[in-house]
Design an enzyme around this catalytic site. Structure first.
Site, PDB file in Angstrom:
ATOM      1  N   GLU A  11       0.795  -1.228   0.000  1.00 38.71           N
ATOM      2  CA  GLU A  11       0.000   0.000   0.000  1.00 38.71           C
ATOM      3  C   GLU A  11       0.823   1.272   0.000  1.00 38.71           C
ATOM      4  O   GLU A  11       0.481   2.236  -0.649  1.00 38.71           O
ATOM      5  CB  GLU A  11      -0.941   0.063   1.219  1.00 38.71           C
ATOM      6  N   ASP A  96      -2.166  -5.194   3.738  1.00 41.22           N
ATOM      7  CA  ASP A  96      -2.453  -5.600   5.117  1.00 41.22           C
ATOM      8  C   ASP A  96      -3.510  -6.700   5.163  1.00 41.22           C
ATOM      9  O   ASP A  96      -4.415  -6.744   4.324  1.00 41.22           O
ATOM     10  CB  ASP A  96      -2.958  -4.396   5.926  1.00 41.22           C
ATOM     11  N   ASP A  98      -6.307  -7.336   6.645  1.00 33.41           N
ATOM     12  CA  ASP A  98      -7.596  -7.030   7.229  1.00 33.41           C
ATOM     13  C   ASP A  98      -8.553  -6.786   6.070  1.00 33.41           C
ATOM     14  O   ASP A  98      -8.186  -6.939   4.900  1.00 33.41           O
ATOM     15  CB  ASP A  98      -7.530  -5.822   8.174  1.00 33.41           C
ATOM     16  N   GLU A 100      -9.815  -4.117   4.778  1.00 34.76           N
ATOM     17  CA  GLU A 100      -9.409  -3.032   3.880  1.00 34.76           C
ATOM     18  C   GLU A 100      -8.260  -3.473   2.995  1.00 34.76           C
ATOM     19  O   GLU A 100      -8.254  -3.234   1.781  1.00 34.76           O
ATOM     20  CB  GLU A 100      -9.000  -1.798   4.710  1.00 34.76           C
ATOM     21  N   TYR A 327       1.554  -5.504  13.278  1.00 38.86           N
ATOM     22  CA  TYR A 327       0.411  -4.807  12.683  1.00 38.86           C
ATOM     23  C   TYR A 327      -0.456  -4.172  13.764  1.00 38.86           C
ATOM     24  O   TYR A 327      -0.775  -4.805  14.775  1.00 38.86           O
ATOM     25  CB  TYR A 327      -0.408  -5.788  11.852  1.00 38.86           C
ATOM     26  N   ARG A 329      -3.573  -2.857  13.612  1.00 42.59           N
ATOM     27  CA  ARG A 329      -5.044  -2.940  13.582  1.00 42.59           C
ATOM     28  C   ARG A 329      -5.433  -4.368  13.951  1.00 42.59           C
ATOM     29  O   ARG A 329      -5.451  -5.252  13.109  1.00 42.59           O
ATOM     30  CB  ARG A 329      -5.584  -2.549  12.203  1.00 42.59           C
ATOM     31  N   HIS A 374      -4.811 -11.473  13.890  1.00 40.56           N
ATOM     32  CA  HIS A 374      -3.447 -11.033  14.133  1.00 40.56           C
ATOM     33  C   HIS A 374      -3.037 -11.290  15.579  1.00 40.56           C
ATOM     34  O   HIS A 374      -3.837 -11.663  16.426  1.00 40.56           O
ATOM     35  CB  HIS A 374      -3.318  -9.530  13.856  1.00 40.56           C
TER      36      HIS A 374
END
Length: 956
Positions: A11, A96, A98, A100, A327, A329, A374
């Site tokens: 990203e 990532d 997740d 998103e 990570y 989040r 995670h």
């Protein structure tokens, strides 16, 4: 291909650089810079698709199919990725792990359409071992997670685009409603309503000071009155928000001690002998908290470091992308075996084995809505770097946050803090009030355990240490029946306090407890409600604006289901089911928007209705009622187009209208009591004050208060003709900043109304014709301050700024000539800098001197390099230095503001560029062939089209 034949897409550029350093030459690592495409705005949808997608950018009649576009700012990125893809024989999507990140990976596949194998890399920390391991454990893009993210995006679009227009029509243009932001705003408004309705209660008690001895060492302590006769003495918890005793307190027949009784008790008990009624001790154990999740990290950073959620997540993002933490989040509190081992090694190295827990500790996630797989947030790698090693590497905000994470992670594997708590009760005869019982409690820490890492109970590692606080006092060894003399007895007054306002940390905690939204989105939610003007900060407290009261009132009365806490949590659970593959986004959105009862909260009557039907059947909303917040006694706040104001319906002005007053920006809603409102009305809205008659026109001059501040008005002499008198609008002029309505004289008002003032004339000569002409110079006050103006012989107006409003009346022709002889703005540029409004001292982060200065757009805080506009709820005199340092640190951490190019400037630059290219092409016409001219024309046309597209996008 610049490097290798294996393309890795992440990203962010920072993440790309870090991962690129761990991979060999056969890999090329590029960044998508977030999403490369998104839902189209209705204005971006082509005419051919308007019927289906024009309202939302979503076709609600075809399974909620979204219309995605690649934004103008992403076209270059997509082009670079496609170019790199041509030479790649394998693509790795390393976004990532997740929802998103999964959606970003899916959009990359959908847009780039690679012909080579695509593999999904997943990792929770950016270290060499984690990246290497992820290459051998790839998977496919998770379609269920993509479905959940797309459903959330479409849901938010439907929610906002259906409800926001209602706010535009009934409250104010430009407002927005959001699935989570509206609920978060409601929480803050409800807390303020509780504070507004709160009634203070007063009560008294007494404290007795004793001197004891332990092993020959004096050991004083303080005891507080808890019982009088057979009744318990009332404390703050015994009163409700209406200022009355609670039902349970009345049943228990508690005694409320007033000032007179407290004074009598203090006199009666001074120098009295107290008997030890009981001594109780019990073991004390305090266990370490689990490692950080996203939510608990934001709470701890807010409470311990004073960092906002936005600053915390920004700092955490930097730490993660540079390989310092895992990570950030996550809802999980579990640690890998590698992390547990690293933490235990760190504990031994820092404090020794005696501070290590006997066995490795593993924590379980308790949150019902936990969704991520995670680890907890911890330092990255198999060896945790000490913060001291990074002190010269990390920015201050990242270093503070890393230290907090490091300490919390190590503490999770440390031994419990142990000790004992003691409670002593003593009694003495108080005369007519019977037996008075006082109590003292204390905690003694024998072994601090994990608190040496977290800082709690610092300095209380032995029995000889004492604390000032009553609850942590070290009590002397006493036995039942011992006698002690009270050395001093003092009556103490107390007041109950309203519920504390939310801070960012406590709001995050409440949102998580109610399962509203996701911790990874809390920072953006809080930032949104602040940026939209629904909430502002005073210190760390979040205060709702009157605008927020109106918005929440409208939603509560007309869309109660969509600001209901349980319903909002249920929506999140629905998204979790989609991510787990237990439901589809299409079914869920159909139920939400069209309604079938399966996903609706509330009564059975509401259950079958979807959002579309509720908006369609809304009926008429009384905008005046929605925008009126009752204060009491005829006073109400009205939220108008130009901001909130106070209105008194019981008292009318000379025109027969309710009296009004402006509301100070620094006044919080709970501070606007009836008494404070009456004072504002009396001082600011007592109606126009007649100053006298204008000496030339004979009209009446009044000083008035308007929405933009005080002003003077000149009304013409009535003619008797209603039409003429109605057409003769009053002439008005604003007061200078140095003037006040109460002190304004008739002479001052006449001067203001006679502006602009003629300073004099100067002679100008036309360079072309040689003709001379006298030009008039005027002095006036304008939007940007006092100034001079003259219309030159060429017909063009030319201005010069004056240094103060007073100069409007004092500047001479000679001084005006000097100003016009200087280059425009020259005087301002060469003038002496304004002195600071206030000196605040050295910034704790960088040691630079911090001041508050007066700028073009108002007061601002600065350390000479970083500037932060002073928020409207503060004044230069009232803001605390610590708060100013915090605001400046947040601005410093955010970095420079990215200025968005306006549509006009973008179009202008594009036109200039095309014109320059065309001019260059014309000069070279003689040496080019016809085909070359055609090619040039084609390129210019393409540039023009691109410029037009950019202009449309920016306008959006």
């Amino acid at each position: 291909m610049a490097k290798g034949s294996k393309l890795v897409i992440v990203e962010s550029p920072t993440k790309a650089r870090k991962i690129g350093g761990y991979l060999g030459d056969e890999y090329t690592v590029l960044a998508s810079v977030g999403h490369i495409r998104d839902l189209a705005q209705p204005s971006e949808i082509p005419a051919s698709a308007k019927d289906k997608f024009g309202k939302f950018g979503v076709d609600v009649d075809d399974g909620f199919k979204p219309y995605y576009i690649v934004g103008a700012d992403k076209k270059k990125t997509v082009s670079e990725l496609k170019s790199a893809l041509k030479n790649a024989d394998e693509v790795f999507l390393a976004t990532d792990e997740d929802r998103e990140g999964e959606a970003i990976a899916w959009h990359l596949v959908e847009t780039l359409k690679p012909k080579v194998p695509v593999k999904r890399m997943v990792f929770h920390e950016i270290t060499k071992s984690a990246i290497t391991q992820s290459l051998s454990n790839t998977r496919d893009v998770d379609a269920h997670m993509v479905d959940a993210q797309e459903t959330r995006r479409v849901l938010d679009r439907l929610y906002g685009y259906e409800l926001s227009p209602v706010l535009w029509r009934k409250v104010r243009t430009g407002l927005s409603a959001g699935r989570v932001q509206s609920v978060a705003t409601r929480l803050i408004v409800e807390r303020e309503r509780e504070r507004m309705a709160f009634v203070k209660s007063s009560y008294w008690d007494i404290t007795a000071q004793f001197n004891g001895e332990s092993n020959g060492v004096s050991n004083g302590f303080t005891a507080r009155l808890i019982q009088l006769g057979q009744s318990r003495v009332a404390g703050s918890k015994d009163f409700d928000d209406a200022g009355q005793l609670t039902q349970s307190a009345r049943k228990e027949n508690v005694t409320v001690v007033d000032e007179a009784v407290a004074q009598e008790l203090a006199t009666a008990l001074t120098n009295s002998d107290f008997v030890v009624e009981s001594v109780g001790t019990k073991p004390y154990t305090r266990r370490p908290l689990p490692p950080f999740t996203t939510s608990t990290m934001q709470q701890a950073a807010g409470n311990a470091l004073g960092m906002s959620s936005r600053s915390t997540m920004r700092a955490a993002q930097g730490l993660y992308e540079n390989g310092y933490i895992t990570y950030m989040r996550t809802d999980s509190v579990t640690l890998s075996q590698e992390a547990i081992q690293a933490a235990r090694e760190g504990v031994i190295h820092e404090w020794g084995e005696k501070y290590l827990s006997e066995k490795p500790k593993q924590y379980a996630t308790r949150s019902a809505g936990a969704q991520e797989a995670h680890e907890a947030i911890r330092p990255a790698g198999a060896h945790f770097r000490n913060p001291a090693e990074l002190s010269t590497v990390l920015p201050p905000d990242q270093l503070k946050l890393y230290t907090l994470i490091w300490r919390r992670t190590l503490a999770s594997q440390m031994a419990d803090a142990t000790g004992s708590t003691a409670t002593i009760r003593l009694s003495a005869d108080s005369g007519k009030y019977g037996l008075a019982i006082v109590q003292a409690s204390g905690t003694v820490i024998d072994f601090p355990g994990f608190t040496v890492a977290t800082g709690a109970f610092a300095g209380t590692s032995s029995r000889s240490d004492t604390q000032d606080d009553d609850n942590n006092a070290v009590l002397p060894p006493l036995s039942q029946g011992d006698m002690l003399t009270a050395q001093e007895v003092q009556p103490q007054s107390h007041e109950t306090h309203p519920p504390a306002r939310y801070t960012e940390a406590s709001l995050v905690k409440t949102l998580e407890a109610k399962e509203i939204g996701r911790p990874s989105t809390y920072a953006s939610i809080i930032s949104t409600i602040i940026d939209r003007g629904y909430v502002y900060e005073r210190g760390r407290a979040l205060i709702p604006s009157w605008l927020a009261f109106a918005v929440v009132k409208l939603l509560e009365q007309n869309f109660p289901q969509y600001v209901d806490y349980a319903f909002t949590a249920q929506m999140e659970n629905g998204l979790d089911k989609i991510a787990q593959g237990n439901e589809t986004g299409r079914e869920w959105l159909t139920s939400f928007y069209f309604g079938d009862g399966e996903h609706s909260a509330g009564s059975a009557q509401e259950a079958h209705q979807g959002l579309q039907a509720q908006v369609a059947q809304l009926g008429d909303i009384d905008a005046r009622e929605i925008n009126t917040i009752d204060i009491g006694d005829g006073l109400a706040v009205r939220v108008g187009r130009y901001g909130p104001y106070l209105e008194d319906s019981l008292h009318l002005d000379r025109e027969g209208k309710p009296k009004r007053a402006s509301l100070p920006d620094t006044m919080a809603p709970d501070e606007l009591t009836v008494e404070a409102g009456r004072e504002l009305i009396d001082n600011n809205s007592g109606g126009p004050r007649v100053l006298g008659v204008h000496p030339q026109t004979g009209g009446t001059i009044e000083v008035r208060n308007g929405r933009f501040g005080p002003y003077v008005a000149l009304t013409a002499i009535p003619t008797g003709d209603e039409k003429i008198d109605k057409a003769n609008k009053p002439k008005m002029a604003s007061l200078f900043k140095t003037m006040t309505p109460d002190a304004l004289t008739l002479e001052d008002a006449v001067k203001l109304l006679d502006l602009p003032r003629v300073v004099g004339t100067i002679e100008e000569k036309d360079d072309k014709t040689g003709e001379s002409k006298n030009v008039e110079i005027l002095a006036n006050n304008g939007r940007y301050g006092p100034y001079l103006t003259k219309t030159g012989i060429d017909g063009k107006a030319e201005t010069r700024s004056l240094s103060s409003e007073d100069e409007i009346f004092t500047v001479t022709v000679e001084q005006a000539k000097e100003l016009y002889a200087q280059p425009k703005y020259g005087r301002r540029a060469r003038g002496a800098a304004k002195p600071p409004l206030r000196e605040l001292g050295a910034d704790p982060d960088n040691g630079k001197n911090v001041t508050i200065k007066d700028g073009f757009y108002g007061a601002y805080i600065t350390d000479g390099e970083t500037n932060r506009t002073l928020p409207k709820q503060y004044t230069p005199e009232s803001i605390e230095p610590a708060e100013a340092f915090r605001l400046l640190a947040e601005k410093r951490a955010a970095g420079p503001t990215k200025r968005r190019r306006s549509a006009k400037s973008a179009s202008t630059r594009g036109t200039k560029k095309s014109a320059t290219t065309a001019k260059s092409a014309t000069k070279k016409t003689t040496t080019r062939k016809t085909t070359t001219k055609k090619s040039t024309a084609t390129r210019n046309a393409a540039k023009k089209t691109s410029s037009s597209s950019t202009s449309r996008t920016t306008s959006k």
